[in-house]
Motif scaffolding. Structure first.
Motif, PDB file in Angstrom:
ATOM      1  N   TRP A 581       0.807  -1.224   0.000  1.00  0.00           N
ATOM      2  CA  TRP A 581       0.000   0.000   0.000  1.00  0.00           C
ATOM      3  C   TRP A 581       0.840   1.274   0.000  1.00  0.00           C
ATOM      4  O   TRP A 581       0.317   2.359   0.196  1.00  0.00           O
ATOM      5  CB  TRP A 581      -0.933   0.005   1.205  1.00  0.00           C
ATOM      6  N   THR A 582       2.154   1.142  -0.210  1.00  0.00           N
ATOM      7  CA  THR A 582       2.994   2.329  -0.261  1.00  0.00           C
ATOM      8  C   THR A 582       2.570   3.208  -1.432  1.00  0.00           C
ATOM      9  O   THR A 582       1.938   2.744  -2.387  1.00  0.00           O
ATOM     10  CB  THR A 582       4.475   1.946  -0.415  1.00  0.00           C
ATOM     11  N   GLU A 583       2.946   4.464  -1.367  1.00  0.00           N
ATOM     12  CA  GLU A 583       2.488   5.421  -2.385  1.00  0.00           C
ATOM     13  C   GLU A 583       2.969   5.078  -3.787  1.00  0.00           C
ATOM     14  O   GLU A 583       2.306   5.390  -4.775  1.00  0.00           O
ATOM     15  CB  GLU A 583       2.960   6.827  -2.000  1.00  0.00           C
ATOM     16  N   ASP A 584       4.139   4.416  -3.875  1.00  0.00           N
ATOM     17  CA  ASP A 584       4.682   4.076  -5.194  1.00  0.00           C
ATOM     18  C   ASP A 584       4.478   2.607  -5.547  1.00  0.00           C
ATOM     19  O   ASP A 584       5.152   2.070  -6.426  1.00  0.00           O
ATOM     20  CB  ASP A 584       6.178   4.401  -5.238  1.00  0.00           C
ATOM     21  N   SER A 585       3.551   1.945  -4.898  1.00  0.00           N
ATOM     22  CA  SER A 585       3.329   0.517  -5.134  1.00  0.00           C
ATOM     23  C   SER A 585       2.725   0.268  -6.513  1.00  0.00           C
ATOM     24  O   SER A 585       1.835   1.003  -6.962  1.00  0.00           O
ATOM     25  CB  SER A 585       2.402  -0.046  -4.060  1.00  0.00           C
ATOM     26  N   VAL A 720     -13.460  -0.788  -0.109  1.00  0.00           N
ATOM     27  CA  VAL A 720     -14.061  -0.749  -1.445  1.00  0.00           C
ATOM     28  C   VAL A 720     -14.264   0.682  -1.935  1.00  0.00           C
ATOM     29  O   VAL A 720     -13.988   0.999  -3.097  1.00  0.00           O
ATOM     30  CB  VAL A 720     -15.405  -1.509  -1.441  1.00  0.00           C
ATOM     31  N   ASN A 721     -14.712   1.556  -1.053  1.00  0.00           N
ATOM     32  CA  ASN A 721     -15.101   2.904  -1.468  1.00  0.00           C
ATOM     33  C   ASN A 721     -14.012   3.957  -1.285  1.00  0.00           C
ATOM     34  O   ASN A 721     -14.018   4.983  -1.977  1.00  0.00           O
ATOM     35  CB  ASN A 721     -16.345   3.351  -0.702  1.00  0.00           C
ATOM     36  N   PHE A 722     -13.097   3.739  -0.350  1.00  0.00           N
ATOM     37  CA  PHE A 722     -12.115   4.791  -0.038  1.00  0.00           C
ATOM     38  C   PHE A 722     -10.699   4.233   0.055  1.00  0.00           C
ATOM     39  O   PHE A 722      -9.917   4.655   0.906  1.00  0.00           O
ATOM     40  CB  PHE A 722     -12.478   5.467   1.290  1.00  0.00           C
ATOM     41  N   VAL A 723     -10.369   3.267  -0.785  1.00  0.00           N
ATOM     42  CA  VAL A 723      -9.085   2.590  -0.656  1.00  0.00           C
ATOM     43  C   VAL A 723      -7.911   3.554  -0.819  1.00  0.00           C
ATOM     44  O   VAL A 723      -6.911   3.472  -0.107  1.00  0.00           O
ATOM     45  CB  VAL A 723      -8.983   1.418  -1.647  1.00  0.00           C
ATOM     46  N   VAL A 724      -8.025   4.492  -1.756  1.00  0.00           N
ATOM     47  CA  VAL A 724      -6.925   5.430  -1.984  1.00  0.00           C
ATOM     48  C   VAL A 724      -6.800   6.400  -0.811  1.00  0.00           C
ATOM     49  O   VAL A 724      -5.701   6.651  -0.309  1.00  0.00           O
ATOM     50  CB  VAL A 724      -7.132   6.202  -3.300  1.00  0.00           C
ATOM     51  N   ASP A 725      -7.936   6.942  -0.373  1.00  0.00           N
ATOM     52  CA  ASP A 725      -7.914   7.926   0.704  1.00  0.00           C
ATOM     53  C   ASP A 725      -7.426   7.334   2.025  1.00  0.00           C
ATOM     54  O   ASP A 725      -6.772   8.018   2.813  1.00  0.00           O
ATOM     55  CB  ASP A 725      -9.318   8.512   0.916  1.00  0.00           C
ATOM     56  N   LEU A 726      -7.743   6.053   2.270  1.00  0.00           N
ATOM     57  CA  LEU A 726      -7.463   5.474   3.581  1.00  0.00           C
ATOM     58  C   LEU A 726      -6.233   4.570   3.598  1.00  0.00           C
ATOM     59  O   LEU A 726      -5.529   4.519   4.607  1.00  0.00           O
ATOM     60  CB  LEU A 726      -8.683   4.676   4.068  1.00  0.00           C
ATOM     61  N   MET A 727      -5.959   3.850   2.518  1.00  0.00           N
ATOM     62  CA  MET A 727      -4.897   2.841   2.563  1.00  0.00           C
ATOM     63  C   MET A 727      -3.569   3.314   1.985  1.00  0.00           C
ATOM     64  O   MET A 727      -2.519   2.778   2.358  1.00  0.00           O
ATOM     65  CB  MET A 727      -5.328   1.573   1.828  1.00  0.00           C
ATOM     66  N   LYS A 728      -3.572   4.255   1.105  1.00  0.00           N
ATOM     67  CA  LYS A 728      -2.311   4.653   0.475  1.00  0.00           C
ATOM     68  C   LYS A 728      -1.339   5.212   1.516  1.00  0.00           C
ATOM     69  O   LYS A 728      -1.618   6.187   2.196  1.00  0.00           O
ATOM     70  CB  LYS A 728      -2.560   5.681  -0.630  1.00  0.00           C
ATOM     71  N   GLY A 729      -0.194   4.543   1.606  1.00  0.00           N
ATOM     72  CA  GLY A 729       0.828   4.973   2.556  1.00  0.00           C
ATOM     73  C   GLY A 729       0.536   4.599   3.998  1.00  0.00           C
ATOM     74  O   GLY A 729       1.218   5.072   4.903  1.00  0.00           O
ATOM     75  N   ARG A 730      -0.465   3.703   4.211  1.00  0.00           N
ATOM     76  CA  ARG A 730      -0.852   3.388   5.586  1.00  0.00           C
ATOM     77  C   ARG A 730      -0.814   1.877   5.832  1.00  0.00           C
ATOM     78  O   ARG A 730      -0.383   1.108   5.005  1.00  0.00           O
ATOM     79  CB  ARG A 730      -2.219   3.972   5.889  1.00  0.00           C
ATOM     80  N   HIS A 731      -1.314   1.510   7.005  1.00  0.00           N
ATOM     81  CA  HIS A 731      -1.219   0.142   7.517  1.00  0.00           C
ATOM     82  C   HIS A 731      -2.620  -0.396   7.757  1.00  0.00           C
ATOM     83  O   HIS A 731      -3.505   0.325   8.248  1.00  0.00           O
ATOM     84  CB  HIS A 731      -0.420   0.155   8.821  1.00  0.00           C
TER      85      HIS A 731
END
Length: 919
Positions: A581-585, A720-731
């Motif tokens: 889920w890293t920003e450059d994944s 499903v609805n907010f994967v980019v907002d919540l998971m990018k760069g997170r755990h």
């Protein structure tokens, strides 16, 4: 209603309070006493007190102020730059004696590790210092395990002496003497510490242990050369005679070498110990003799314990080791020799400490050892139902590590770091021969690995020499070709068209990932401090790409050890939870370019892998989906079934006349990924991991099943609805904890973040950085609650409020949960494969129903004939094969015997699919 929380995270002894405007006089008095005792310079004193005051204004520091001052002093000393003669011109640290600092502060080493981590959090120290504390902890664990092995090794060779009388004997003696086994014991330990510190391998279990065996062998060799047979135990004298060591005055190194004997008796590996002896121990001692630091023969390394040299050699070894302790800020490992100084560990006696240390429960009850799972790796939650604890955890780190190395060496026995003839024969029919490309790529990758292994950026580890790295890389290349051969041998039988396999073998990502996996297996087997994901950083390899090769390797190579398979499962979890889920994944590229929306758990799992909830079974509660169809009358919007076809169009016919009524058009957002696609397989394992961790967390929080399902539904909606907002760069764990908090608050069964994090810390993968350092965007990080208030709740609040029973929209349909294999919590345990043989406690045994015909044996009650009857029944059965358990594509563990070989191509094809997508 509001479901935000405006508080700050608290943990343990640290409590956040409003600003404090006074400084306790007692703390300043203690600070002055510490500075005077340690003779601190003015600059270090000023920096220490300023930092302590700033922390005191923001936090309440419970307990003895001197303990927190100890942490502040240590940090200030390590940050100090002292001029030095030679190169480098300056170095960090001002010769602080950590052991003396701890003793003056009346702070145990165990508590120091705990408080240092908290101090690092409160003062926001950089990763370099945190890594220093982690290495200290690991060094502490490694040395403790090795010293526990050293005592029986020494007493098995040399005459025993009373450890309880050692301190008194040391205080009364006037001169060190090689005639005393007690002095010889200290000399051998001092020799080991001196060489180990110069090599900078203190936190490397396998190398350190074999260095201990080599040091013991060198001491024995000197005893043999001096013809000091009286120092040996009668039993070892007999063994020495049997080994051909008849004349103890022989000068040659081979006749008096006992490494083979030591390795056979004490879980060592001869080739490893002899390598350490020849290339590290001997050169170090020879160099010290040449410089005049030690007295002895530089050619034979004898005379080290002669009467006229023993005392000076002992003191010189101690002096050199003391310089290391002062310059590096490490704890003094000579404290193991003194029963009195063992109190500095934080335990009453060493025996009590060692007994407690070797229990796996200590990893949660004793905070300083939380980061030491690489020595005694904890079973991940996804494997707890299938992998039990070791039968003999006492003293197991060394034996487990050496057994893992032996298993690896046996796996590669007779092979070289090149493609075998069998492998070359397999690829001979390929359209393109991948071997030349692989050889060139592995050469470049190995060179890069050796450079990075020898000295990692930001770390001072001159002891991690290139020779160590070269040996590891040679093993990894040998393993690479072995794994490749196993993979191709399985796939080659399944398909006649070789072009597909040829393309995969030529793929750069596949080759790098497979070699990185081979290196990770080697590093883990040798208990290297270079821990995952270090290998990914070396090759700049995305975790998402590395993830795809893990299952290929485990399925292809059935001879991997249990610990290696468990480690690879932990690695897979690490990718699923964070690294993918890293920003450059590449995962984000795959999702965007393939035009695939994020699938739900139900869409990527097979129907048999999902439990049916009451909502899922009720058609009225099923969420409706609509599609546009073309009809003779024009386009219409009609409802379609949930989880419909994976085809790009769906023809609708009249069931009576077979007349075509219309065709369902593709969604604007594209189709959901097929269950066998690369993305779907990733999300299948991701959802399984998420549910296992959520279920465990809710169990410890005593959350009801109905609320658990609501949290699970909320978690899925978040992904499903907010994967980019919540998971990018997170755990993943950050999102799980936030979902638990918000739903428990909405349903009126509120759980505070403090409670949630307390239960989260019980999980084997937990780490404080997960909730203390959460990505907030634009390079900024904050704690979990700040993330919840500023980002998470903004996305999810509208959805979360629907779970309120008083919601105007009515109850939200709950998502079904993954079907997990039953946990073997029953007191009745099956202990035979071919027969129904069970073991259960005697208490309450008659309460449960049992078959009418049975053989029963109760310990201390039944006659021996009953037990013989059971044994006879079991012996008639065929001996079952040892089936290795692996993490299957559905996220559950399966037996290797049940694996269908052609599943390899599903994983291999991912490299082709992803490459074509990226082009």
């Amino acid at each position: 209603m509001s479901i935000a929380e405006g508080v700050t995270i608290t943990e343990g002894e640290i409590i956040v309070l409003p600003e404090i405007h006074h400084i306790v006089d007692e703390a300043y008095e203690r600070f002055q006493e510490l500075c005077a005792d340690l003779n601190l310079d003015a600059i270090t004193k000023d920096n220490t007190w300023r930092t302590f005051v700033n922390v005191k204004q923001k936090f309440t520091l419970e307990g003895d102020p001197a303990h927190w001052l100890c942490c502040a002093i240590y940090v200030a000393c390590r940050q100090a730059c002292i001029p030095s003669v030679g190169s480098p011109s300056t170095f960090h640290g001002n010769y602080v004696n950590l052991t003396r600092l701890l003793r003056t502060s009346r702070l145990s080493l165990v508590d120091f590790f705990d408080k240092s981590r908290k101090w690092a959090d409160m003062t926001d120290l950089n990763q370099e210092f945190r890594s220093k504390i982690e290495r200290l902890e690991r060094n502490f664990a490694v040395t403790t395990v090795i010293f526990k092995k050293f005592e029986p090794i020494f007493s098995g060779i040399f005459k025993d002496f009373s450890r309880m009388e050692l301190d008194e004997y040391r205080a009364n003696r006037k001169k060190l003497s090689p005639r005393s086994a007690a002095d010889l014991f200290e000399f051998c330990w001092g020799l080991f510490l001196c060489v180990k510190s110069s090599l900078r391998i203190s936190d490397d279990l396998v190398n350190s242990y074999h260095l201990l065996l080599a040091s013991t062998d060198l001491v024995f060799f000197n005893v043999a050369h001096a013809n000091r047979k009286s120092l040996l135990t009668p039993k070892f004298q007999e063994m020495a005679d049997m080994a051909g060591i008849v004349d103890f005055r022989l000068i040659g190194s081979d006749p008096a070498c006992i490494i083979n004997v030591l390795c056979d008796l004490y879980d060592g590996i001869s080739v490893e110990a002899k390598t350490i002896k020849e290339y590290w121990l001997k050169p170090k001692i020879r160099n010290m003799i040449d410089q005049g630091l030690l007295r002895g023969d530089p050619d034979t390394l004898t005379g080290l314990i002669d009467e006229d040299a023993f005392e000076s050699n002992s003191k010189r070894l101690e002096k050199e080791y003391e310089e290391y302790v002062l310059t590096e800020g490490d704890f003094d490992e000579r404290m193991y020799l003194s029963v009195e100084r063992q109190a500095d560990f934080g335990m009453d006696t060493q025996d009590d400490f060692l007994k407690t240390f070797d229990k796996q429960a200590l990893f949660k009850t004793c905070p300083p050892l939380n980061e030491l799972r690489h020595i005694m790796p904890a079973t991940p939650l996804t494997g707890k139902k299938y992998l039990g604890d070791k039968d003999d955890p006492l003293g197991s780190p060394v034996s487990s590590a050496t057994q893992t190395v032996s298993r690896l060496q046996a796996l590669l026995s007779g092979r070289k770091a090149e493609a075998s003839q069998n492998l070359r024969d397999i690829v001979a029919n390929f359209p393109k021969n991948p071997i030349p490309t692989m050889e060139e790529r592995l050469k470049n990758l190995s060179e890069l690995f050796c450079v990075r292994f020898a000295c990692t950026k930001g770390e001072k580890q001159p002891g991690m020499h290139t020779e160590f790295a070269y040996y590891r890389s040679q093993l990894a290349q040998t393993l690479f070709y072995r794994l490749l051969e196993s993979i191709l041998a399985a796939e080659n039988k399944q398909r006649s068209d070789k072009s597909e396999l040829s393309d995969v073998m030529m793929d750069e990502s596949f080759q790098i990932s497979l070699f990185a996996c081979a290196l990770e297996i080697v590093l883990f087997s040798y208990s290297s401090p270079k821990r995952f994901p270090w290998i990914l950083d070396v090759f700049d390899l995305p975790g998402y790409s590395f993830f795809k090769v893990i299952e290929i390797v485990v399925r292809a190579e059935e001879n991997l050890s249990r610990d290696v398979v468990k480690h690879l499962s932990q690695v897979e979890e690490k990718v699923l939870e964070e690294l993918a889920w890293t920003e450059d994944s590449p995962l984000w590229v795959a999702l965007s370019q393939r035009n695939e929306p994020i699938p739900s758990c139900e869409e990527v799992f097979l129907p048999s892998q999902m439990e049916k909830s009451a909502d899922a079974q009720n058609p009225e509660n099923q969420p409706k989906r609509y599609a546009v169809i073309k009809t003779p009358q024009g386009e219409k919007c009609v409802p379609v079934a949930v989880g419909g076809s994976n085809q790009s169009t769906l023809i609708i016919q009249d069931k009576n006349s077979s007349q075509i009524l219309g065709v369902v058009l593709p969604s604007k957002h594209g189709d959901k990924p097929k269950r066998g696609s690369s993305t779907a397989l990733f999300f299948r394992k991701f959802y399984h991991l998420a549910f296992v961790r959520l279920q465990d967390l809710c169990k410890n929080l005593t959350v009801e099943d109905e609320v658990l399902r609501k949290i699970w539904t909320c978690l899925q909606q978040s992904i499903v609805n907010f994967v980019v907002d919540l998971m990018k760069g997170r755990h993943l764990d950050q999102i799980i904890m936030c979902c638990v908090y918000v739903i428990s608050k909405v349903v009126g069964n509120e759980k505070s973040f403090t409670e949630i994090m307390r239960c989260y810390r019980l999980q084997p993968q937990s780490a404080s950085k997960v909730y203390r350092n959460v990505f907030l965007g634009n390079g900024e990080k904050g704690d979990l609650i700040k993330f919840y208030n500023t980002i998470f709740i903004v996305c999810i609040q509208k959805h979360a409020l629907k779970f309120n029973t008083r919601s105007e929209e009515g109850e939200v349909p709950l998502s079904p949960v993954p079907h997990l294999k039953a946990t073997p919590m029953s007191p009745c345990r099956k202990v035979a494969t071919k027969h129904s043989v069970f073991l259960r406690p005697l208490k309450g045994a008659n309460k449960s129903p049992s078959p009418s015909k049975q053989l029963r044996y109760s310990f201390a009650r039944s006659p021996s004939t009953n037990l013989r009857a059971i044994n006879t029944m079991v012996q008639l059965a065929e001996k079952p094969k040892a089936a290795k358990r692996i993490l299957g594509e559905d996220g559950t563990e399966t037996d290797m015997e049940s694996v269908v070989p052609n599943k390899f191509v599903k994983r291999l094809q991912e490299f082709i699919d992803d490459r074509q997508t990226m082009q």
